[in-house]
Design a protein around this motif. Structure first.
Motif, PDB file in Angstrom:
ATOM      1  N   ASN A   3       0.634  -1.542  -0.247  1.00  0.00           N
ATOM      2  CA  ASN A   3      -0.073   0.318  -0.043  1.00  0.00           C
ATOM      3  C   ASN A   3       1.172   1.017   0.197  1.00  0.00           C
ATOM      4  N   LEU A  46       0.305   3.585   3.062  1.00  0.00           N
ATOM      5  CA  LEU A  46       0.944   3.246   3.989  1.00  0.00           C
ATOM      6  C   LEU A  46       2.305   3.455   3.979  1.00  0.00           C
ATOM      7  N   TRP A  47       3.450   3.546   2.954  1.00  0.00           N
ATOM      8  CA  TRP A  47       4.528   3.661   2.664  1.00  0.00           C
ATOM      9  C   TRP A  47       4.822   4.902   3.696  1.00  0.00           C
ATOM     10  N   GLU A  86       2.873   7.484   4.727  1.00  0.00           N
ATOM     11  CA  GLU A  86       2.334   7.585   5.762  1.00  0.00           C
ATOM     12  C   GLU A  86       4.095   7.532   6.802  1.00  0.00           C
ATOM     13  N   LEU A  87       4.461   6.302   7.218  1.00  0.00           N
ATOM     14  CA  LEU A  87       5.192   5.589   8.034  1.00  0.00           C
ATOM     15  C   LEU A  87       6.802   6.868   7.394  1.00  0.00           C
ATOM     16  N   SER A 117      -4.571   9.605  14.933  1.00  0.00           N
ATOM     17  CA  SER A 117      -5.075   9.407  13.652  1.00  0.00           C
ATOM     18  C   SER A 117      -6.473  10.176  12.929  1.00  0.00           C
ATOM     19  N   SER A 129      -5.256  12.913  10.264  1.00  0.00           N
ATOM     20  CA  SER A 129      -4.966  12.104   8.373  1.00  0.00           C
ATOM     21  C   SER A 129      -5.506  12.626   6.991  1.00  0.00           C
ATOM     22  N   GLY A 163      -4.616   3.054   4.259  1.00  0.00           N
ATOM     23  CA  GLY A 163      -3.173   2.888   3.956  1.00  0.00           C
ATOM     24  C   GLY A 163      -3.651   3.631   4.833  1.00  0.00           C
ATOM     25  N   LYS A 164      -4.200   4.941   5.729  1.00  0.00           N
ATOM     26  CA  LYS A 164      -4.057   5.848   6.430  1.00  0.00           C
ATOM     27  C   LYS A 164      -4.030   4.855   7.527  1.00  0.00           C
ATOM     28  N   LEU A 210      -3.654   1.547   8.699  1.00  0.00           N
ATOM     29  CA  LEU A 210      -2.947   0.891   9.156  1.00  0.00           C
ATOM     30  C   LEU A 210      -1.827   2.091   9.334  1.00  0.00           C
ATOM     31  N   ALA A 211      -1.273   3.014   8.976  1.00  0.00           N
ATOM     32  CA  ALA A 211      -0.326   3.867   9.631  1.00  0.00           C
ATOM     33  C   ALA A 211      -0.078   4.262  10.853  1.00  0.00           C
ATOM     34  N   ALA A 239      -0.098   1.434  13.052  1.00  0.00           N
ATOM     35  CA  ALA A 239       1.887   0.990  13.539  1.00  0.00           C
ATOM     36  C   ALA A 239       1.944   1.847  14.482  1.00  0.00           C
TER      37      ALA A 239
END
Lengths: 317, 274
Positions: free
Chosen positions: B3, B6-7, B9-10, B77, B80, B106-107, B109-110, B113
């Motif tokens: 995603n 996600l990539w 955001e992290l 979040s 976000s 993605g948002k 999951l970030a 995380a």
């Protein structure tokens, strides 16, 4: 990627009406066809509906009526589908500031679902083409607005989109930045991409675009009779007539002598005739009548002039 | 990472000073809570028994962990998607082949995380209960899993409201209001209902589990409830065995509903106009 590898697509906007939730109509039944390799300049005052039209073309706003097609693909109100064929560079740019330029490009390569090899190739190509190489490891926030604009343009090359929509791409750029941008965008057209660009910096837009349209309150504004679109050649030639500026003694009397072709503007005479032979004959007529000629030159009609005339003096394009 | 959102955001979050400040504050909180638990154990005269001390530390620690995750998850979040609108990055994001679902996922999951990161940091604190033989490792992991799941649901609520509202401040306030309603107001309302029942009917045993409507309607899905049923032995004897699956079902439903609110919000107002 060469032009041969990419399918060339025309963009067709047909009878589009955009109405907002508050009931105001931003765009009223507008139509426009854009062919591959063409740069179309969209001119209009603030709030005319230019950005709304671009966002609608990108599928981000669903129109109340009308349709948008890229080639044979209907993309009306479908941003994901539209994104396969066109890239929008919005105004404001809205680039992510907390990542590096390289990460920005990597993100969009991932968003376009490119394989890692394809992503590497396109990022390298975009960096080289846009001169972003030295800035790849810099945070986007640290880049000047000119470099941020180039970075935003890298999406066009990463997506390899055949249609490019640029909303105020030259905003905030200095003169050299604007010249560079002009070259880059002309390069897109030379590769066969269809480019639709809006700008308030009309001299640059005049150099950049092949064809123009003036929009006001969501409608095309006729510039010559019913004609709403015009080419750069038509703009330069003043459509059917050429224009000359004439400064002479007793301009009011001279203007009366020349008849309907002459108009007095701020103490100068604007002479509208078909060619220079007729203009020279008119000057001869004035000399014979005893007028002294101080200055005589071909008037170059600019997009600024035309837009101001079309939109009225009270609005600034 | 599949995603791209996600990539991204992290990468953004890991560089934010806020992350490390919150992490430090969180560790300080856990340390403080552990000290308080030790103090409580010593005042109860149980400090001579490591298992009792461990159980106290675990009990206080796991509920504090849950509380922190349920608060910090939404805080991480709640803006976000609204921030994407405010920073004008949404049009460029929407002008990609990414679907609204994958953007919201993605948002979410970030944010999750971040919750997982905090939960991982609390392992050594909660592990004291296991080391001192107060609680089985499976129960400890189960408790943590419930806390992390509650963090996911509260993050989903926050992401959902950030997709619905245009301004991040509104989305923060709305998230706070929804969480306050769910965590505080709703159980109080449940207690009032119970009092009402007790007042109307005589001879009904004074127990949550004996009022199924009130129990399931007001208490069983509360973020604290499943953990309470799992960790507190007395509670686990009183409540029906399906209480934890019921709570998890409600949580999943809530997460799905708010996920869809965010997805529809993105689709409806990619430009903040319609």
């Amino acid at each position: 990627m060469s032009t041969a590898d990419r399918s060339l697509l025309d963009l067709s906007i047909h009878g589009v009406t955009i109405r907002y939730a508050n009931g105001s109509t931003a765009v009223h039944e507008l139509s426009l066809d854009l062919v591959p390799g063409e740069v179309f300049g969209l001119v209009g005052p603030n709030g005319a509906g230019k950005s709304s039209l671009l966002n609608c073309a990108a599928g981000l706003i669903a129109p109340r009526t009308g349709s948008i097609t890229a080639g044979h693909h209907v993309i009306t109100g479908q941003p994901q589908k539209a994104a396969r064929h066109l890239v929008l560079m919005p105004d404001p740019l809205g680039v992510y500031l907390d990542i590096t330029a390289l990460e920005y490009m990597q993100f969009f390569a991932k968003a376009y679902d490119l394989t890692s090899d394809a992503a590497r190739t396109r990022i390298a190509h975009a960096s080289e083409r846009l001169g972003l190489g030295p800035w790849l490891d810099h945070e986007v926030e640290a880049l000047s607005s000119g470099w941020q604009r180039r970075l935003a343009l890298s999406r066009v090359l990463i997506a390899d989109a055949p249609i490019v929509l640029l909303d105020e791409p030259a905003a905030g750029l200095d003169v050299s930045g604007r010249r560079e941008l002009l070259k880059i965008v002309r390069g897109f057209a030379a590769e066969g991409r269809s480019v639709l660009v809006t700008s308030h910096i009309l001299p640059e837009l005049e150099e950049l675009a092949d064809r123009f349209g003036i929009i006001q309150k969501g409608r095309w504004k006729p510039v010559h009779g019913d004609q709403v679109f015009f080419t750069r050649a038509e703009l330069r030639s003043g459509f059917t007539q050429n224009h000359w500026w004439l400064e002479c003694s007793d301009p009011s009397a001279a203007c009366q002598l020349l008849g309907a072709n002459a108009t007095l503007e701020a103490g100068r005479i604007r002479l509208a005739v078909v060619d220079r032979e007729v203009a020279a004959a008119a000057v001869g007529q004035l000399v014979q009548a005893g007028h002294k000629i101080y200055h005589f030159e071909a008037a170059r009609r600019s997009l600024d002039d035309l837009a101001l005339r079309a939109l009225g003096e009270e609005t600034t394009p | 990472m599949k995603n791209p959102v996600l990539w991204l955001e992290l990468r953004i979050r890991i560089r934010e000073r806020k992350l490390w400040i919150v992490t430090c504050l969180y560790l300080l909180c856990l340390f403080g809570i552990s000290c308080i638990a030790l103090l409580m154990a010593s005042t109860q005269g149980t400090n001579a028994n490591p298992a009792e001390t461990g159980l106290t530390i675990f009990g206080v620690g796991v509920f504090s962990l849950l509380g922190l995750l349920v608060v910090l998850g939404p805080l991480a979040s709640a803006g976000s998607i609204a921030q994407e609108r405010e920073q004008r990055t949404l049009p460029a994001l929407m002008n990609t082949p990414l679907s609204p679902s994958s953007i919201v996922l993605g948002k979410l999951l970030a944010s999750w995380a971040f919750v997982l990161w905090l939960a991982t940091l609390s392992l050594p604190f909660l592990g004291m209960g296991v080391i001192w033989g107060a609680i089985a490792p499976g129960k400890m992991l189960g408790g943590m899993a419930l806390a992390v799941a509650a963090g996911l649901v509260s993050s989903a609520i926050a992401v959902g409201l950030s997709g619905y509202f245009r301004r991040s401040l509104t989305s923060y306030l709305a998230t706070g209001a929804v969480m306050f309603l769910w965590l505080v107001v709703w159980p109080i309302f449940g207690l009032l209902m119970m009092e009402l029942f007790r007042w109307h009917t005589s001879g009904v045993p004074d127990n949550f589990a004996h009022h199924p409507l009130i129990f399931y309607g007001f208490f069983a899905h509360h973020p604290v409830a499943p953990l309470f049923f799992l960790v507190v032995p007395e509670a686990s004897k009183e409540v029906p065995p399906e209480a934890i699956p019921f709570a998890l079902g409600v949580w999943i439903l809530l997460a799905v509903v708010f996920f869809n609110i965010a997805r529809r919000g993105l689709r409806r107002q990619s430009m903040g106009k319609s």
